[in-house]
Design a protein around this motif. Sequence first.
Motif, PDB file in Angstrom:
ATOM      1  N   ASN A  36       0.835  -1.195   0.000  1.00 48.89           N
ATOM      2  CA  ASN A  36       0.000   0.000   0.000  1.00 48.89           C
ATOM      3  C   ASN A  36       0.869   1.243   0.000  1.00 48.89           C
ATOM      4  OD1 ASN A  36      -2.668   1.347   0.516  1.00 48.89           O
ATOM      5  ND2 ASN A  36      -1.499   2.072   2.277  1.00 48.89           N
ATOM      6  N   ALA A  37       0.390   2.280  -0.680  1.00 51.47           N
ATOM      7  CA  ALA A  37       1.005   3.601  -0.533  1.00 51.47           C
ATOM      8  C   ALA A  37      -0.127   4.582  -0.267  1.00 51.47           C
ATOM      9  CB  ALA A  37       1.731   3.981  -1.812  1.00 51.47           C
ATOM     10  N   GLY A  38       0.191   5.667   0.424  1.00 48.49           N
ATOM     11  CA  GLY A  38      -0.804   6.728   0.572  1.00 48.49           C
ATOM     12  C   GLY A  38      -1.545   6.724   1.884  1.00 48.49           C
ATOM     13  N   CYS A  39      -2.754   7.258   1.844  1.00 42.49           N
ATOM     14  CA  CYS A  39      -3.471   7.587   3.078  1.00 42.49           C
ATOM     15  C   CYS A  39      -4.234   6.380   3.633  1.00 42.49           C
ATOM     16  CB  CYS A  39      -4.434   8.720   2.797  1.00 42.49           C
ATOM     17  SG  CYS A  39      -5.672   8.303   1.566  1.00 42.49           S
ATOM     18  N   GLN A  40      -4.938   6.630   4.742  1.00 38.59           N
ATOM     19  CA  GLN A  40      -5.642   5.522   5.388  1.00 38.59           C
ATOM     20  C   GLN A  40      -6.798   4.984   4.561  1.00 38.59           C
ATOM     21  OE1 GLN A  40      -5.771   7.881   8.763  1.00 38.59           O
ATOM     22  NE2 GLN A  40      -4.739   6.411  10.063  1.00 38.59           N
ATOM     23  N   MET A  41      -7.334   5.858   3.693  1.00 40.20           N
ATOM     24  CA  MET A  41      -8.411   5.360   2.835  1.00 40.20           C
ATOM     25  C   MET A  41      -7.874   4.362   1.813  1.00 40.20           C
ATOM     26  SD  MET A  41     -10.595   8.735   2.574  1.00 40.20           S
ATOM     27  CE  MET A  41      -9.249   9.582   3.300  1.00 40.20           C
ATOM     28  N   ASN A  42      -6.684   4.646   1.319  1.00 39.60           N
ATOM     29  CA  ASN A  42      -6.045   3.688   0.409  1.00 39.60           C
ATOM     30  C   ASN A  42      -5.753   2.391   1.141  1.00 39.60           C
ATOM     31  OD1 ASN A  42      -5.831   4.672  -2.171  1.00 39.60           O
ATOM     32  ND2 ASN A  42      -3.615   4.439  -2.237  1.00 39.60           N
ATOM     33  N   SER A  43      -5.266   2.532   2.344  1.00 36.33           N
ATOM     34  CA  SER A  43      -4.880   1.360   3.126  1.00 36.33           C
ATOM     35  C   SER A  43      -6.089   0.452   3.383  1.00 36.33           C
ATOM     36  CB  SER A  43      -4.229   1.871   4.398  1.00 36.33           C
ATOM     37  OG  SER A  43      -4.320   0.978   5.403  1.00 36.33           O
ATOM     38  N   THR A  74      -1.669   2.395  -5.331  1.00 37.13           N
ATOM     39  CA  THR A  74      -0.789   3.552  -5.523  1.00 37.13           C
ATOM     40  C   THR A  74      -1.385   4.863  -5.017  1.00 37.13           C
ATOM     41  OG1 THR A  74      -1.738   3.937  -7.701  1.00 37.13           O
ATOM     42  CG2 THR A  74       0.221   2.524  -7.597  1.00 37.13           C
ATOM     43  N   CYS A  75      -0.483   5.789  -4.687  1.00 35.87           N
ATOM     44  CA  CYS A  75      -0.852   7.139  -4.256  1.00 35.87           C
ATOM     45  C   CYS A  75      -0.175   8.095  -5.225  1.00 35.87           C
ATOM     46  CB  CYS A  75      -0.314   7.361  -2.849  1.00 35.87           C
ATOM     47  SG  CYS A  75      -0.423   9.060  -2.261  1.00 35.87           S
ATOM     48  N   THR A  76      -0.733   9.265  -5.401  1.00 38.17           N
ATOM     49  CA  THR A  76      -0.111  10.205  -6.329  1.00 38.17           C
ATOM     50  C   THR A  76      -0.063  11.612  -5.752  1.00 38.17           C
ATOM     51  OG1 THR A  76      -0.171  10.977  -8.607  1.00 38.17           O
ATOM     52  CG2 THR A  76      -2.291  10.644  -7.575  1.00 38.17           C
ATOM     53  N   VAL A  77      -0.249  11.720  -4.426  1.00 33.10           N
ATOM     54  CA  VAL A  77      -0.376  13.040  -3.814  1.00 33.10           C
ATOM     55  C   VAL A  77       0.921  13.847  -3.935  1.00 33.10           C
ATOM     56  CG1 VAL A  77       0.181  12.553  -1.379  1.00 33.10           C
ATOM     57  CG2 VAL A  77      -1.584  14.214  -1.918  1.00 33.10           C
ATOM     58  N   ARG A  78       2.042  13.141  -3.900  1.00 31.66           N
ATOM     59  CA  ARG A  78       3.330  13.823  -4.100  1.00 31.66           C
ATOM     60  C   ARG A  78       4.075  13.156  -5.245  1.00 31.66           C
ATOM     61  NH1 ARG A  78       2.014  14.773   1.009  1.00 31.66           N
ATOM     62  NH2 ARG A  78       2.090  12.569   1.475  1.00 31.66           N
ATOM     63  N   GLY A 108      -5.521   2.171  -7.787  1.00 28.81           N
ATOM     64  CA  GLY A 108      -5.457   3.322  -6.883  1.00 28.81           C
ATOM     65  C   GLY A 108      -5.285   4.647  -7.597  1.00 28.81           C
ATOM     66  N   CYS A 109      -4.991   5.673  -6.811  1.00 26.24           N
ATOM     67  CA  CYS A 109      -5.080   7.063  -7.276  1.00 26.24           C
ATOM     68  C   CYS A 109      -4.200   7.383  -8.479  1.00 26.24           C
ATOM     69  CB  CYS A 109      -4.728   7.996  -6.127  1.00 26.24           C
ATOM     70  SG  CYS A 109      -5.951   7.909  -4.811  1.00 26.24           S
ATOM     71  N   MET A 110      -2.971   6.854  -8.475  1.00 33.17           N
ATOM     72  CA  MET A 110      -2.052   7.202  -9.554  1.00 33.17           C
ATOM     73  C   MET A 110      -2.595   6.750 -10.915  1.00 33.17           C
ATOM     74  SD  MET A 110       1.924   6.017  -9.576  1.00 33.17           S
ATOM     75  CE  MET A 110       2.800   5.861 -11.116  1.00 33.17           C
ATOM     76  N   ILE A 193      -4.042  16.996  -5.699  1.00 33.27           N
ATOM     77  CA  ILE A 193      -4.475  16.187  -6.847  1.00 33.27           C
ATOM     78  C   ILE A 193      -5.659  15.294  -6.470  1.00 33.27           C
ATOM     79  CG2 ILE A 193      -2.905  14.240  -6.392  1.00 33.27           C
ATOM     80  CD1 ILE A 193      -3.134  15.653  -9.870  1.00 33.27           C
ATOM     81  N   VAL A 194      -5.894  15.166  -5.135  1.00 35.49           N
ATOM     82  CA  VAL A 194      -6.874  14.166  -4.671  1.00 35.49           C
ATOM     83  C   VAL A 194      -8.241  14.328  -5.335  1.00 35.49           C
ATOM     84  CG1 VAL A 194      -8.198  13.355  -2.668  1.00 35.49           C
ATOM     85  CG2 VAL A 194      -5.727  13.637  -2.482  1.00 35.49           C
ATOM     86  N   GLN A 195      -8.731  15.570  -5.398  1.00 37.94           N
ATOM     87  CA  GLN A 195     -10.087  15.735  -5.945  1.00 37.94           C
ATOM     88  C   GLN A 195     -10.170  15.303  -7.405  1.00 37.94           C
ATOM     89  OE1 GLN A 195      -7.977  18.087  -5.195  1.00 37.94           O
ATOM     90  NE2 GLN A 195      -8.570  20.125  -5.807  1.00 37.94           N
ATOM     91  N   TYR A 196      -9.032  15.368  -8.140  1.00 36.51           N
ATOM     92  CA  TYR A 196      -9.054  14.940  -9.550  1.00 36.51           C
ATOM     93  C   TYR A 196      -9.013  13.419  -9.676  1.00 36.51           C
ATOM     94  CZ  TYR A 196      -7.801  19.840  -9.957  1.00 36.51           C
ATOM     95  OH  TYR A 196      -7.796  21.198  -9.832  1.00 36.51           O
ATOM     96  N   VAL A 197      -8.375  12.762  -8.724  1.00 38.51           N
ATOM     97  CA  VAL A 197      -8.237  11.301  -8.860  1.00 38.51           C
ATOM     98  C   VAL A 197      -9.284  10.522  -8.069  1.00 38.51           C
ATOM     99  CG1 VAL A 197      -5.791  11.354  -9.465  1.00 38.51           C
ATOM    100  CG2 VAL A 197      -6.433  11.186  -7.052  1.00 38.51           C
ATOM    101  N   ARG A 198      -9.936  11.183  -7.128  1.00 36.59           N
ATOM    102  CA  ARG A 198     -10.955  10.496  -6.333  1.00 36.59           C
ATOM    103  C   ARG A 198     -12.376  10.951  -6.652  1.00 36.59           C
ATOM    104  NH1 ARG A 198     -10.182   5.987  -2.848  1.00 36.59           N
ATOM    105  NH2 ARG A 198      -7.951   5.710  -2.950  1.00 36.59           N
ATOM    106  N   GLY A 199     -12.490  12.042  -7.414  1.00 36.09           N
ATOM    107  CA  GLY A 199     -13.819  12.489  -7.825  1.00 36.09           C
ATOM    108  C   GLY A 199     -14.594  13.224  -6.754  1.00 36.09           C
ATOM    109  N   GLY A 228     -12.668   9.792   5.711  1.00 42.71           N
ATOM    110  CA  GLY A 228     -13.082  10.534   4.523  1.00 42.71           C
ATOM    111  C   GLY A 228     -12.073  11.647   4.310  1.00 42.71           C
ATOM    112  N   GLN A 229     -11.988  12.184   3.094  1.00 41.02           N
ATOM    113  CA  GLN A 229     -11.037  13.287   2.859  1.00 41.02           C
ATOM    114  C   GLN A 229     -11.469  14.545   3.597  1.00 41.02           C
ATOM    115  OE1 GLN A 229      -8.196  13.093   1.778  1.00 41.02           O
ATOM    116  NE2 GLN A 229      -8.099  11.336   0.435  1.00 41.02           N
ATOM    117  N   ASN A 230     -12.768  14.670   3.862  1.00 45.21           N
ATOM    118  CA  ASN A 230     -13.274  15.850   4.565  1.00 45.21           C
ATOM    119  C   ASN A 230     -14.525  15.416   5.324  1.00 45.21           C
ATOM    120  OD1 ASN A 230     -14.144  18.330   5.403  1.00 45.21           O
ATOM    121  ND2 ASN A 230     -14.647  19.076   3.358  1.00 45.21           N
TER     122      ASN A 230
HETATM  123 FE1  F3S Z   1      -4.891   9.060  -0.461  1.00 50.26          FE
HETATM  124 FE2  F3S Z   1      -2.785   9.474  -1.971  1.00 50.26          FE
HETATM  125 FE3  F3S Z   1      -5.066   8.945  -3.042  1.00 50.26          FE
HETATM  126  S1  F3S Z   1      -3.282  10.540  -0.134  1.00 50.26           S
HETATM  127  S2  F3S Z   1      -6.631   9.698  -1.670  1.00 50.26           S
HETATM  128  S3  F3S Z   1      -3.896   7.614  -1.733  1.00 50.26           S
HETATM  129  S4  F3S Z   1      -3.583  10.367  -3.818  1.00 50.26           S
END
Ligand code: F3S
Length: 468
Positions: A36-43, A74-78, A108-110, A193-199, A228-230
């Motif tokens: 896993n990469a990225g945030c807890q929602m990805n996890s 994958t995560c793409t935030v950075r 995932g997001c990337m 970038i989150v809002q573009y990749v998560r909708g 949630g992101q928010n």
């Molecule tokens: Fe999370 Fe990274 Fe996607 S922070 S929402 S896994 S771009």
Amino acid sequence: MNNNTQESKIQLEYINKCTELVKEKYEKAPAFFIQNAGCQMNSLQTDTVAGIVKRMGYTEVSREEDADVVIYNTCTVRENANLKIYGHLGHLKSIKKKNPELKIILFGCMMQEPEVIEKIHKEYSFVDLVFGTHNFHKFPELFYRSLNTEGQIIDVWKESDEIVEGMPSDRKYSFKTGVNIMFGCNNFCSYCIVQYVRGREKSREPEAIIEEIKGLVADGVTEVMLLGQNVNSYGKDFGDKDAFAKLLRRVDIIPGVERIHYMTSHPRDMSEEVIKAVAECEHICENFHLPFQAGSSEILRRMNRGYTKEKYLELVKMVRKYVPDATITTDIIVGFPGETEEDFEETLDVVRQVGFTSAYTFIYSKRSGTPAAKMESQVPLAVKKERLNRLMALQNENSLKCHEKLVGQTVEVLAEGPSKQKTVWNGRTRTGVLVLWPIEDKQYAVGQKVNVQIEAAQTWLVKGKAVD
Ligand code: F3S
Ligand code: SAH
Ligand code: SF4
């Protein structure tokens, strides 16, 4: 039957079909590797995919070389998150040369970025299956197709309203887990970038969330993190601006739920109703994660965060008024385009004034596709690094001070497990502070409540002795 339930049924059937296929194809249980990469929602989605492939008959291994299927979420935030994946793919190519049967899956997001998909299609044709965030719920079906196909399958959607319930999941801890309450994000923070990749935001029905948590409790879970992101805008899509406070109160009274956390709160949307719910509900933990990102109101305006430095500090005051013992944690970005030394000093000022228990600190990363990437006066990397170091030094002092306040107190800890060397147990307080105490002769169950008297504080953790 509504569409979502129907879709869940279809996907559960695909899991069964894959189970049959796997039995036919392999003599002994095949293996999967997942990362896993990225945030807890990805996890959480990684846990779901792991749960699904386990149900299909795969066992987990810790080395790609030993696997029949390698899966990356994958995560793409950075920027460097993307570079890491390309690095991994180089390594996987050599493994696949030795084992051509190996299936490689990326999701995932990337994968929501068109340039990434183009690159994988052209340069990494040995990747077997690629899907995105909007058709995540189709994983069993896509996996089935991939098991029956030699070539590369790429299936990435631009959007979807689908939320599929009832999939298996493979939790890391028996007693605690995250629970998604919403997907996507409607905020256009200019760096993100989150809002573009998560909708767009989609909230789950409160009943579905409550039912899931009841099921988790029946399965041994006592601690939940609502994700949630928010989270403060939970339910706005079905027209209830206080839906999150109401949800918190409903989760609080589910029998067996001991600790409730939630993440992430947007300071602009954090309401008095939510703070009151935290103050009044027994099981909601006294931690407020309030990412402020930057101290300068001008930078905040250009980040499109929707609050000023003063508003943020007022919010902190309100939190302290209702929940005086709460810990406050945050996220901070240094080196946003145009950030001057004076702007950065404002960030340090907020850190000094609030006294965060901990902070995730990031160097601004230019994400193409976001408005901030096009802004002039990008800050040189050396300046960003130097600011990050100063920020971290200040925050480390704060963390130590917050932890020192615990010395002499007896705190309730949920045991997470013994350390690698089996010399200490570790666990967390209600407010998320990591606690270590000597193993000695006593055996604890993972998830057991232990009262620990704190004797020493460090920057990242506290140490003590069990008193019961
Ligand atoms: Fe999370 Fe990274 Fe996607 S922070 S929402 S896994 S771009
Ligand atoms: N929705 C959450 C978290 C989103 S991503 C929130 O709004 O707080 C987690 C953190 O990554 C953000 O809080 C932010 O601090 C950081 N981040 C996001 N985009 C970034 C970028 N382009 N460069 C550096 N850090 C970034
Ligand atoms: Fe990104 Fe802002 Fe949404 Fe958080 S709130 S995910 S930082 S756009």
